[in-house]
Structure formats: structure tokens, C-alpha cells
Design an enzyme around this catalytic site. Structure first.
Site, PDB file in Angstrom:
ATOM      1  N   GLU A 163       0.853  -1.128  -0.053  1.00 52.37           N
ATOM      2  CA  GLU A 163      -0.208   0.027   0.053  1.00 52.37           C
ATOM      3  C   GLU A 163       0.891   1.326  -0.030  1.00 52.37           C
ATOM      4  O   GLU A 163       1.915   1.348   0.820  1.00 52.37           O
ATOM      5  CB  GLU A 163      -0.986  -0.019   1.234  1.00 52.37           C
ATOM      6  N   ARG A 194       5.563 -13.191   9.407  1.00 54.88           N
ATOM      7  CA  ARG A 194       6.304 -11.950   9.166  1.00 54.88           C
ATOM      8  C   ARG A 194       7.650 -11.654   9.788  1.00 54.88           C
ATOM      9  O   ARG A 194       8.134 -12.555  10.538  1.00 54.88           O
ATOM     10  CB  ARG A 194       5.714 -10.687  10.039  1.00 54.88           C
ATOM     11  N   LYS A 196       4.397   1.005   9.609  1.00 59.21           N
ATOM     12  CA  LYS A 196       4.637   2.097   8.912  1.00 59.21           C
ATOM     13  C   LYS A 196       3.906   3.306   9.425  1.00 59.21           C
ATOM     14  O   LYS A 196       4.526   4.254   9.455  1.00 59.21           O
ATOM     15  CB  LYS A 196       3.890   1.927   7.496  1.00 59.21           C
TER      16      LYS A 196
HETATM   17  P1  ATP Z   1       2.272  -1.672   8.248  1.00 66.86           P
HETATM   18  O1  ATP Z   1       1.654  -2.858   8.944  1.00 66.86           O
HETATM   19  O2  ATP Z   1       3.466  -1.326   8.564  1.00 66.86           O
HETATM   20  O3  ATP Z   1       1.444  -1.116   7.569  1.00 66.86           O
HETATM   21  P2  ATP Z   1       1.626  -3.708   5.760  1.00 66.86           P
HETATM   22  O4  ATP Z   1       1.722  -5.192   6.039  1.00 66.86           O
HETATM   23  O5  ATP Z   1       0.349  -3.168   6.072  1.00 66.86           O
HETATM   24  O6  ATP Z   1       2.677  -2.849   6.844  1.00 66.86           O
HETATM   25  P3  ATP Z   1       1.795  -3.472   2.970  1.00 66.86           P
HETATM   26  O7  ATP Z   1       2.165  -2.466   2.048  1.00 66.86           O
HETATM   27  O8  ATP Z   1       0.354  -3.770   2.961  1.00 66.86           O
HETATM   28  O9  ATP Z   1       2.124  -3.000   4.611  1.00 66.86           O
HETATM   29  O10 ATP Z   1       2.707  -4.728   2.719  1.00 66.86           O
HETATM   30  C1  ATP Z   1       3.052  -5.179   1.460  1.00 66.86           C
HETATM   31  C2  ATP Z   1       3.553  -6.562   1.702  1.00 66.86           C
HETATM   32  O11 ATP Z   1       4.687  -6.700   2.405  1.00 66.86           O
HETATM   33  C3  ATP Z   1       2.267  -7.647   2.324  1.00 66.86           C
HETATM   34  O12 ATP Z   1       1.993  -8.672   1.540  1.00 66.86           O
HETATM   35  C4  ATP Z   1       2.921  -7.960   3.950  1.00 66.86           C
HETATM   36  O13 ATP Z   1       2.190  -9.159   4.125  1.00 66.86           O
HETATM   37  C5  ATP Z   1       4.392  -7.723   3.474  1.00 66.86           C
HETATM   38  N1  ATP Z   1       4.918  -7.367   4.597  1.00 66.86           N
HETATM   39  C6  ATP Z   1       4.647  -6.256   5.485  1.00 66.86           C
HETATM   40  N2  ATP Z   1       5.275  -6.183   6.392  1.00 66.86           N
HETATM   41  C7  ATP Z   1       6.236  -7.425   6.425  1.00 66.86           C
HETATM   42  C8  ATP Z   1       7.182  -7.815   7.290  1.00 66.86           C
HETATM   43  N3  ATP Z   1       7.327  -7.304   8.623  1.00 66.86           N
HETATM   44  N4  ATP Z   1       7.587  -9.142   7.144  1.00 66.86           N
HETATM   45  C9  ATP Z   1       7.125  -9.972   5.954  1.00 66.86           C
HETATM   46  N5  ATP Z   1       6.394  -9.389   5.013  1.00 66.86           N
HETATM   47  C10 ATP Z   1       5.779  -8.054   5.230  1.00 66.86           C
HETATM   48 MG    MG Z   2      -1.333  -3.963   4.602  1.00 62.83          MG
END
Ligand code: ATP
Ligand code: MG
Length: 552
Positions: free
Chosen positions: A33, A259, A269
Site C-alpha cells: 500500500e 512476518r 509504517k
Molecule cells: P504495516 O503493517 O507497516 O502497515 P503492511 O503489511 O500493511 O505494513 P503493506 O504495504 O500492505 O504493508 O505490505 C505489502 C506486503 O508486504 C504485504 O504482502 C505484507 O504482508 C508484506 N509485509 C509487510 N510487513 C512485513 C514483514 N514484517 N515481514 C514480511 N512481510 C511483510
Molecule cells: Mg497491509
């Protein structure tokens, strides 16, 4: 597939799907996102999705999951593409946007309405929460659940035309309000939001939820394996419900993995944004940030980050990896790949009293790898050494320069300190020493060998440089668990040294080039601020892991 790759359950599963011809070719996607910069956790997801596609001769898409326009921006879209490329990957085809499927998603929502599988609900957010029940109590049917198809279609079309206010109505799937899986209790498919979107402008007053959008986008793009993190495991039945009930062109499949969390690191984020907004750091790409842009500016090589992501493995159980493992991957990589140079952090004047002529020294750029070649350094009689490398008196543990004792200047002669000069405050401002050898790399004839080697820079040819020394941003191992994250910030995470001296050749350093400054650590020429007439280096990492020793 290369032999050094660890086997993991994702590889095993994909291999099996390919062998059984359940899929023809692997297609994955990385779906960020655009509401912030990518961080080290995303690097894991990127290496998983792009890495698997690479290993199995498949494709990986980059798709912006842009269904929340208020928090998203072009700045983030740009930075994410730059970060993915910098990590060494290229997505297949054009960059994709969830928003370019809005019309198709809307048509599919209408399809569910027509099938009697979705309805317009007028409950307020608060009422809807009440009707939803809890983990231990079933939910109750919304009073709007049995609206006719005709009424639902009319209301949903009017939602789309913008006739209602934000929050007034929502489109929900009609599944099961008593399901033990809360995600199946008539989840919301569309919300009314009169918000401008960075891609679609003011075209849409309604936006699909993540759950309704994601699987269908995967289906449109022909994604075979929709790999995501474990928090989506409970959403999988819903993912499959949509795919099963809609006339989608393709059947993608969701697989979850744990994760990546690293100690001393924030990987949310929202919280990273708080650090930026509160000016705790200088921006999303501050070298102390765990963002990919921050790690890059810190001098962490993309290859070391990729290696770390591979090393930590891919599993289905959550855990936290010691950030020292990442640091050690960086150190190992740089030890091999960074040329050596000399820098004096706190310059102290050294005069060689018996050096008649300046000497031209040839110094290897790497102690173990001749491929790095060598450089020439002029050693005249006026030099700088580090204040920390001289003492008037010291015990035997101090293997540097002491009055009456000897030390070797890196790549040069052995010297013996004779005397020193002090200022009014009793600070040593100059050391006078004599050379006790005349050929670089040899030992003194009298058999009294120097105990140590120190770095030096020519006073005549050296360059004044700014050095930014970094330490971990957080002083506690789990900053994400702190009630007050800002209170856990390490107050000593940045030290700026304005007048260090570096050897003259560093005027040629390219921005982003990393060096080992002998005895100090690894330092990168800053991507933005470094200039040949005014060198600026960021500390990447020390030579040894001394966090636990110094922060016990
Ligand atoms: P945040 O929780 O910080 O907002 P998010 O997971 O919502 O992060 P996205 O932009 O939706 O952020 O993430 C894009 C991709 O990265 C998703 O498929 C998510 O599962 C993966 N991702 C995010 N954080 C991690 C992590 N700590 N380890 C592995 N994959 C991750
Ligand atoms: Mg997300």
C-alpha cells in the site's frame, strides 16, 4: 535452483504445484500500500515474491494496493518502485494498481447483489460492531439483510453515483453472522468515501475493502500463489469465498508465512511515520531508519539485505530475529567488498622530526584481495593521527603511541614519540616523533618492535570531512512494545563530527560508495550530501558487534 538456497515450505509447495501441473508457470505479486516507505519486513516479502519467481522461471508483479486514498501519495509510489529496483528486482510488465480494477470490482459487486449474496446495510459503524458479536458470541443479522435484490441494486448504484454521505451505508457480503470466523460475518465490500484518489481523481465516491479487492485483483492478473503474512490466515476462507462465488477468470491461491521482525526495530509504517512526523529522524530515508531507503543511505548493500532475508528463512511461526544478524550480514559483505582507506576522526598534529623528504608509499586497497589494487599516499613530516591513539603515559594494554614508545603508521614507517605540546587547558595539541625505520613495512634495526599500527592522514594533502556516526535508533530490544515509543529512542543514535580528516583519494569517492576506514568501521559517501570538495560519510557499521559489550 541454486544449491545454497534453503528449502522452505513455500518452495516445496510451489515445486509440488508445478510438478502436478496444478499451475503452468508461477506468478506472484508484491502488493504494497503506498502509504509509507518500505521497511526491512517488506524486503523479506520482496525477496520471497520476486525470489521465488526468479527461481522457478516465473513472474512477479508489482501492484499498488491503493484502496485507501487519504493515506496514500505519489511520493510513496515513487519511493517503493525505486526501493524494489535497488534491491535488485524488476517486476513483470507495467506497474499495476488496484485502482485500475475499480470498474471490474464494482461489476463483480453488482454480480453478488444480483445473486443475492450481497446487500446494502444502513447500520452505523457502531451498530454494525454491536451486531457483529465477539469471538465468544455469535453475531446477529442486520435488519437490512433481507432487502430485495432490486432494492439492493438501486441503493448500491446510488452509492456509486455519490448520492449518500460517508458512512451512511455500506455494501456487505451475505455469508454467516454466526460463523466462528469473524471475517465471514457479513464483511464489508464497499464503503462510501468522498475522497479524491491519486490515480482515479474524483471518479469514485465508494472504495472496496482490502478483502474484497485483493483476491479478485490476483484473479485478474493470473496470480498463482498469493503469498502474504500470517495475519491474513483467518481471511483465507473469505478470499476463497469470493473466488468461488464470482465469475473470475482464474483461481489464485493464498499462502501465508510469518512476518519478519527484527529486534531494536520498528516495522510498522504508522509508527515509522510518527518518527518522521515528530522529527525524531530527518525523514523516511534517515540512515537510522529501518526503511529500505534508510538502510541504503546507511550504506547497507542490497546484496547483504537479500542474503539476510534468505538466511532468516521462511516459516509459519512468528518470532523475532536479532538485528545483529542483519548487521553481521552487512559486515561480512563489506569486509569482502569495501576498499580500505584512512580517516582520522579527532585530528591531532604529528610532526616527524627526522623525515628529510616526503615519502611516496604504495598501500594495498584490500588486505586479502589483490584485485582491489593499491594507491599511493604521500607521507610528509606533518601528519594527523587520532587523539585517541596518543597518550603521554599508558600501561601495556595500550598498543598505540606513547611518549618514548613506538608504533607503526599504517603502510608507512615505525615512529617513536619524543615529546608533545599542550595548550593552556593542558590538552595535547601536537606530538613530535622520530622515524626509527626508513623502509615501509620493515622492523627497526635495534629489535624493539612496535606494538601496534595506527592510521594517519597527511596534513598537507588530507581533506576535511564530515562524519556522521550512527548507533541503533532504539535503546530497547522491542521498541514496538513500548507504550511510549518516543521515550525509548536512543539519545546517542547520531553523532556528527565536522572536522575529521580523510586521505586525499576520497575526493574521488562516488556517492554511495562504501569504504572500510581502517580501525574505525565501514563508512558510505552520503548519497545526497557528499561532494568531492566536501566529503560527507555516514557510518554503516562498526568493525565488530560491540552493542552488547557497551550497552550491558
Ligand atoms: P504495516 O503493517 O507497516 O502497515 P503492511 O503489511 O500493511 O505494513 P503493506 O504495504 O500492505 O504493508 O505490505 C505489502 C506486503 O508486504 C504485504 O504482502 C505484507 O504482508 C508484506 N509485509 C509487510 N510487513 C512485513 C514483514 N514484517 N515481514 C514480511 N512481510 C511483510
Ligand atoms: Mg497491509
Amino acid at each position: 535452483m541454486s544449491a545454497e538456497l534453503r528449502s522452505n515450505f513455500l518452495r516445496t509447495q510451489i515445486q509440488a504445484d508445478l510438478e502436478a501441473a496444478r499451475v503452468d508457470a508461477l506468478v506472484t505479486r508484491f502488493p504494497p500500500e503506498p502509504n509509507g516507505f518500505l521497511h526491512i519486513g517488506h524486503a523479506k516479502s520482496i525477496t520471497v515474491n520476486f525470489g521465488l519467481a526468479e527461481q522457478f522461471g516465473g513472474q512477479c508483479h508489482l501492484r499498488f494496493d491503493d484502496t485507501n486514498p487519504e493515506k496514500e501519495s505519489q511520493e510513496f509510489i515513487d519511493s517503493i518502485q525505486e526501493d524494489v529496483r535497488w534491491l535488485g528486482y524488476q517486476w513483470a510488465g507495467e506497474v499495476r494498481f488496484a485502482s485500475s480494477y475499480f470498474e471490474q470490482l464494482y461489476q463483480w459487486a453488482l454480480y453478488l447483489v444480483d445473486e443475492g449474496l450481497a446487500y446494502v446495510c444502513d447500520l452505523s459503524a457502531e451498530e454494525a460492531r454491536e451486531y457483529r458479536g465477539t469471538l465468544t458470541q455469535p453475531g446477529r443479522n442486520s435488519p437490512f439483510r433481507d432487502r430485495s435484490v432490486i432494492e439492493n441494486r438501486d441503493l448500491f448504484e446510488r452509492m456509486r453515483r455519490g448520492e449518500f454521505a460517508d458512512g451512511e451505508r455500506a455494501l456487505r457480503a451475505k455469508i454467516d453472522m454466526t460463523s466462528s470466523n469473524m471475517n465471514l460475518r457479513d464483511p464489508i465490500l464497499y464503503r462510501i468515501r468522498h475522497a479524491a484518489h491519486h490515480q482515479t481523481g474524483s471518479e469514485w465516491p465508494i472504495y472496496p475493502t482490502y478483502d474484497f479487492a485483493h483476491g479478485q485483483e490476483d484473479a485478474i492478473e493470473g496470480i498463482t500463489h498469493s503469498i502474504c503474512t500470517l495475519e491474513f490466515e483467518d481471511h483465507r476462507p473469505l478470499y476463497d469465498w469470493f473466488i468461488g462465488n464470482l465469475p473470475v477468470p482464474h483461481q489464485p491461491r493464498q499462502i501465508e508465512f510469518a512476518r519478519l521482525n527484527t529486534s531494536y526495530t520498528i516495522t510498522s509504517k504508522r509508527k515509522l511515520k510518527e518518527l518522521v512526523d515528530e522529527n525524531v529522524v530527518a525523514g523516511w530515508d534517515d540512515p537510522r531508519m529501518p526503511t529500505i531507503a534508510g538502510l541504503r543511505r546507511r550504506g547497507y548493500p542490497a546484496a547483504a539485505i537479500r542474503h539476510f532475508c534468505e538466511e532468516v528463512g521462511t516459516s509459519r511461526s512468528d518470532g523475532t530475529v536479532d538485528v545483529a544478524m542483519l548487521e553481521s550480514a552487512v559486515r561480512d559483505h563489506l569486509n569482502q567488498h569495501a576498499p580500505r582507506a584512512m580517516c582520522v576522526m579527532q585530528p591531532l598534529r604529528l610532526t616527524l622530526t627526522n623525515l628529510a623528504e616526503p615519502m611516496l608509499l604504495t598501500v594495498p586497497n584490500h588486505p586479502a584481495d589483490p584485485e582491489f589494487g593499491s594507491r599511493e599516499l604521500v607521507m610528509g613530516s606533518e601528519l594527523y593521527i587520532d587523539q585517541a591513539d596518543f597518550r603521554e603515559e599508558a600501561n601495556k594494554q595500550f598498543k598505540r603511541l606513547v611518549l618514548g614508545k613506538r608504533v607503526r603508521l599504517r603502510g608507512g614507517l615505525v615512529i617513536e614519540a619524543e615529546s608533545c605540546e599542550k595548550d593552556a587547558d593542558d590538552n595535547v595539541v601536537r606530538v613530535l616523533a622520530r622515524c626509527v625505520t626508513s623502509v615501509p613495512g620493515t622492523d627497526p634495526d635495534d629489535g624493539v618492535k612496535p606494538k601496534g599500527v595506527i592510521q594517519w592522514v597527511s596534513a598537507e594533502h588530507g581533506l576535511s570531512a564530515t562524519i556522521r556516526r550512527y548507533d541503533r535508533l532504539f535503546a530497547v530490544p522491542e521498541p514496538g512494545r513500548e507504550d511510549d515509543m518516543l521515550a525509548a529512542v536512543n539519545p546517542h543514535s547520531l553523532e556528527v563530527i565536522e572536522a575529521a580528516m580523510v586521505e586525499p583519494g576520497l575526493s574521488e569517492a562516488e556517492p554511495e560508495q562504501v569504504f572500510q576506514f581502517e580501525r574505525e568501521g565501514y563508512f558510505v559517501a552520503d548519497r545526497y550530501d557528499h561532494a568531492s570538495e566536501r566529503p560527507v560519510f555516514n557510518m554503516t557499521i562498526g568493525l565488530r558487534d560491540n552493542w552488547s559489550a557497551t550497552h550491558a
